[in-house]
Scaffold this motif. Sequence first.
Motif, PDB file in Angstrom:
ATOM      1  N   SER A 141      64.619  24.945  -0.970  1.00  0.00           N
ATOM      2  CA  SER A 141      63.574  25.421   0.063  1.00  0.00           C
ATOM      3  C   SER A 141      63.778  26.933   0.214  1.00  0.00           C
ATOM      4  N   PRO A 143      62.947  30.898  -0.650  1.00  0.00           N
ATOM      5  CA  PRO A 143      62.276  31.457  -1.864  1.00  0.00           C
ATOM      6  C   PRO A 143      62.965  32.605  -2.271  1.00  0.00           C
ATOM      7  N   PHE A 146      64.062  35.684  -1.125  1.00  0.00           N
ATOM      8  CA  PHE A 146      65.275  35.503  -0.072  1.00  0.00           C
ATOM      9  C   PHE A 146      66.700  35.625  -0.954  1.00  0.00           C
TER      10      PHE A 146
ATOM     11  N   ALA C 246      62.338  36.140   5.605  1.00  0.00           N
ATOM     12  CA  ALA C 246      62.612  35.271   4.608  1.00  0.00           C
ATOM     13  C   ALA C 246      63.417  34.110   5.002  1.00  0.00           C
ATOM     14  N   ALA C 247      64.203  34.347   5.740  1.00  0.00           N
ATOM     15  CA  ALA C 247      65.029  33.123   6.466  1.00  0.00           C
ATOM     16  C   ALA C 247      64.154  32.360   7.279  1.00  0.00           C
ATOM     17  N   ILE C 249      61.018  31.460   6.595  1.00  0.00           N
ATOM     18  CA  ILE C 249      60.166  30.514   5.602  1.00  0.00           C
ATOM     19  C   ILE C 249      61.269  29.673   5.428  1.00  0.00           C
ATOM     20  N   ALA C 250      62.542  30.132   4.768  1.00  0.00           N
ATOM     21  CA  ALA C 250      63.446  29.091   4.128  1.00  0.00           C
ATOM     22  C   ALA C 250      63.896  28.020   5.002  1.00  0.00           C
ATOM     23  N   THR C 253      60.973  25.348   5.661  1.00  0.00           N
ATOM     24  CA  THR C 253      60.879  24.624   4.343  1.00  0.00           C
ATOM     25  C   THR C 253      62.053  23.650   4.407  1.00  0.00           C
TER      26      THR C 253
END
Lengths: 315, 559, 275
Positions: A141, A143, A146, C246-247, C249-250, C253
Motif C-alpha cells: 500500500s 506509494p 513515501f 504520503a503517510a 495515502i499509505a 490504502t
Amino acid sequence: MLPLVAQRVALGLLTLLAVSVLVFAGTEILPGDVATAILGQSATPEAVEAIRRSLGLEEPAALRYWHWLAGFLHGDLGNSLANGRPIIEQLDFRLKNTLFLASAAASVAVPLSVGLGILAAINQNGSFDRIVNIVSLSAISLPEFFIGYVLILLLAVKLDWFPSLSAISPEMSFGERLYDIALPAATLTLVVLAHMMRMTRAAIIGVMSHPFIEMAFLKGLPRWRIIVQHALPNALAPIINVVAINLAYLVVGVIVVEVVFVYPGIGQLMVDAVSKRDVPVVQACGLIFAGTYVGLNLLADILAILSNPLLRVPK
Amino acid sequence: MTDEILRITDLRIAARTEEGEEKILVQGIDLTLHRGEVLGLIGESGAGKSTIGLAALAYARPGCTIIGGEIRYAGTDIRTLSRRERRRLRGRRIAYVAQSAAASFNPAKSLYRQVCEMPVRHGLMSYAEAKKAAAQLFAELDLPSPETFGERYPHQVSGGQLQRAMVAMAMSCRPDILVFDEPTTALDVTTQIEVLAAIRKLVRDHRTAGLYISHDLAVVAQVAQRIMVLRHGRMVELGEAAQILHEPREEYTRRLVSVRAAAAPPAEAAVAERGERLLELNALGAAYGRLRVLKDVTFSVRRGETVAVVGESGSGKSTLARVVCGLREPAGGSVRFRGELLPPTLSLRSRDQLRRIQMIYQMPDMALNPRQRVSEILGRPLSFYFGWPRAKVTARVEALLRMIDLPVEFAARRPGELSGGQKQRLCIARALAAEPDLVICDEVTSALDPLVAEEILKLLGRLRDETGVAYLFITHDLGTVRRIADRVAVMLQGAVVAEGPLAQVFSPPYHPYTEALLASVPEMRLDWLDDTLRRRAGRQGAEGPVIGAAAADRFALGT
Amino acid sequence: MRLLGHRLSGGAAVGFAIILANIVAISFARWIAPYGEADLVGDVWAPPSGADWLGLDNLGRDMFSRLLFGGQTSVSLALLITALSFSLGIVMGFTAATTNRWIDAALSRLVDIIMAIPQLILALMVLSVLGTSIPVLIGTIAILDSTRVFRLSRAVAMNITVMEYVEAARLRGEKLWWIMRREVLPNALPPLIAEFGLRFCFTLLFIASLSFLGLGVQPPEADWGSMVRDNATAINFGGIAPLVPAAAIALLTIGVNLVVDWFLSIHGRAHGEGA
C-alpha cells in the motif's frame, strides 16, 4: 512446442506494432494540436501554419506514422520541440542510467522475493508467515515516494550513509555509481518485493491443494522437500508471470523514483517533456517504456511455455 | 493367523470447521490386518473410509485430527512416534494408492522420477537400482515396454496404465501394507478389470497386506478376504467377504447388497411398443472441428418410454444430449420432435418447443444457482412458460415439492442447505415444472451414493408413470440401464453399435462390444473376476487381453 | 466482533477503523480543521507543536488542515474515477462475455493493446497532448482503468456462464438480459466488490503519483500527491513535511487493503454457508 513459441513471438511483434500505432495515434490524433502546443494558445495562425509545415504536419497521418516508425528503427528519433536537438543525444545516456538502476533493483528484488515467498509457503500459517503477511500487505500500500523519502530521511539525512541525490555522471566508476544509486534501487526493490513475494507464496500454496502433494506427504517426504521438488516446478508459470509483471512495473515505477532522487534517467526526461508538452520526446520515451514492457511480458510467456511439461513433452 | 501387522483400536478422528466447532468423522473403529490379507472397507460418501485408510499412515488431511485410539504397526503405536519417525514409515512400510492417478502424479516429473523417489529418499536404493526395480514392477503389472515406460510423463500414458504405475510406485519400497483408496473408481468398466487383476496379482505374489477402500461391494469382494461396512464414521458390520455378500446381518448392509444385486439379473422387458414416436433421430452427426463425435445416429423415443444411451467416456453420449436439446448444432442428419423438424439451435426454437424438452444434469450443485431460493428455482419455469400469477405459482411450487417428497418449507431454502440427493430431486422438479414431453437425464445418478441413486431412480420411474413423460437417459452404468430403461442404445466412438428393447440388446446374441461391456461389470460373487479373466484368456488366446481403448478400436471396426 | 454474519479479523477491524476515520475526517473537514486551507499561520516548515500538531508546510500553512482539505480532493477524485471505470468496465466485460464472438474478440484485442502499455506511460502521453486539467485526468484514468475491470468482469462472467444453471436458463429460453441480471450478477458480485476496493487504492496512488510528478492536480487546488511535491525539499533539512501526506495515502490504502483481504477470505469459504 516450438510452433507455440514462434506464435507467441509473432504475437509479441504484432502487439509492439499495435502499441507503436497507439503511441503515435495517442499523441498525434488527439484533439490537441502540436503546433498550438508549441506556440501556446495565443499564437497567430500564420505562425502555427509555419510550424506545421516545418514539422511535416501537412502530410497524411499514415505517412507520418510510417516515417516516424522507420526513423525509430534506424535510431533516428526526430528532434525535440523544446530545444530542437536530436532526441537520441539526450536519450542515450539516460536510457543506460535507467536500465542500470532497474537492473540493480531487479537483481536484488527477484531472488529475495522468490526466496522469501518459498520460505513463507514452507512456514504456512506459522509466525514467520503471519508477520510476512501483515508486513507485505502494508508494504503493497505504500506509494513509491513515501518509501523513497523515508529512506532519504533515515539513511541519508539522519545517518548520512548514502547520498540523498543520485546525480551520477558518465565519468564515475561502476562502484561509485552503485553506491550513488543505493537508495533509489532500495526503494524500487521495496516497491516490488512485497507483491512478488505474496504471489510466489500464493502460487505455491495454490499447488499445495493438489492430490499429488498429499501423495508426496504419504511417500514420507519432509515438507520443505515437497515444496521445493513437487510444488515449485508446478508453480513456475504463475511465478514467472508475477516476476515479469513486477519487472515491468519496476520499469514504470522508475519514473517516480527518478524524480524523488533527481536521477538523470529516461523517466525524468519523460516527465519534463510532458510538462513542456514536447510531444516527440514523449513519443520516443513512451515507445521505449512500452516496448520494454511488451518485451518482458513476451519473455515471461515464453518461459512459462518452456516450464510447462505438458507443452514441453508432447503427448 | 498370528502374523498381525496392523491393529487399530478405538480410532477417533475429528475435523475442525471454520467456526471452530469439532465434527466427529470417525468414531470407535477397531480393525486388525494380517500379513498377506486384504481387508475391504466399504461405505457411502461420508462413511470415513478414506479417513481411516489415511490414518493407517498416521496421516490426517488438513483440518482433521486423530483425537483418540491406537494405531499399532508391528506392535508400535505410530501415533506416539515423532514426526521424523512417522515419515520413515510412510511409503516405506505402509504405502498409499490414491483414487485418481491422473491427479496424484506430479505432472512436471517423469514416472521414473516419481516411482523411484521413495526407495531413494528412504535410503534403500540408489537411483539406478530403483530404476531397475521399477522396470521390473512395470513388467509384473503388464505395462507396455517396461524398460522405457518410466521415462514418460503422466500425461503421456492412459488412465489404466497410470493407475497401475501408481500401484508400482506404492510397491517400490516393498511395503508391508498397501492402502488402496478407490483405485478403480475413476476408470471405465473395461479398464477397471485390468487394474483390478493387476492389484490382486501383485498383492498375492508379494504377500502384502492391504486395506481396500471402495463404495462398490462387488469390486471389493474380488480382492478382499474380509469386508468391513462403514456408515457415518462407525462400523456397521465386519465379516468374511462371502458372508457380507450372501448373508449380510445388518439392515444397512442388506440395503447396500440389494441395491447392488438388483442390477444383476437381465430384466424381463416390456417389449410392447408404447405410444407414438416422440423424438426421432435420423442419421445425426456432430463434429468438433474435424473430429467427428457423432456418426449417423439413428433411433427414436416414444411417448412415455425410457431410452437409455449407454457408453464409456468419449463415446459421444453427452454430445448426443446437447444436440437434441439444441446446445450444439448437428453436422448432419435431423432431429424430429412430435413429427416436426426441430431447428438446430436454441435461438431458433419456439418457447413451446423448449418447454417440451427439459434437461437434468449430473452435478446438481452446478445446475442450481447457489444464490436463488428453491421457490425462485421452481417458480421461474412456471411464470416463464405459463405466465401464472404469483399465488398460483406458489401453490404449484408446493405441489412440486410434495411430488418429489420434500417438505413444503424447503421453498425458502437455498441449494447450499440441501443434501446432494435433495438437490437432484429439486432439479427433477424444475424439469417437470415445465410439463415437458421429454426429459434428457445426463448421468443423473452417477455423482450420487448408491442408496440415494436408488431413490432417485425410483422417483424418476414413479414420475414417469404419473405424468407420461419420456426419458432419454444418458449413462455409463449398465446397472442403472437395467433398472430403468425400456430400450437401449449402446454407443461406441460416436456411433450406435446396438439398439433395441432392453432384453434383446442385453441377451445373446450380443454385439461384441455390448458383451465386453456386460462382462466388465463386477458381479456380486467372489469368483467373478477369476471367471471373467479365464473366459477372456480362453477367447483371446495368444492375443493377450484386449481392453480399454484397444477394445474400442476392434469393436468399432466390426460395426 | 461480527459483520455481515462473519467474524471480523483483527486486521479487518483495524482496516474498517481507518476507513471510518478517513470518511469522518474528510466529510467534516470544514468543522474539524483548525485553520482554513490557505491560511498562513507561522514559519515555513515549522516543526509540529501543540497548536499545529503536524507542523507547517512550505508556505507556513497548517499541515493538518491542509491534509483534511487535500483529502477531499484525493478521495473524491479516486472514488469518482473508480465508479466511472467500473460502470464502463462491467458493461463492456459482461457484453463481451455474453454476446457474440466478434464483439468479444474486438473488445478483447483493443483492451489487450491498451494494457500492453503501462498505464502511467499512456496517461503521461495523453496528458502531454491534452494538457493537465481535472476533467482530462478523470476521463483518462477512468478509461485506462476500465480495461482492468473489463478483463476481470469478463472472466468472472465467463466462469459463471459455463455453469449448468446458466445453461439451464438458456435452455428454458430466457433472454440474455434476464440471465445477466438474475443468474450471473449475483454470483459475480463478491469478486467485483473486492476489485472495487483494490481499484480504488490503485487510483488513489495513481492520482497521487501524477500530482507528485506535477502533472495531476494543479495549484491552487491541492491533493495529497501535490502536497508531497510542494514539501519535497524539506526532507533534506530533516523535516517530515512531505512524509505527512504520503503517510495519509499509505494509511488509507492499507485500511482498504486489510478490509478487501478479509472480504476475500470470507468469500472464499462462504460457499453455500453464506445463505
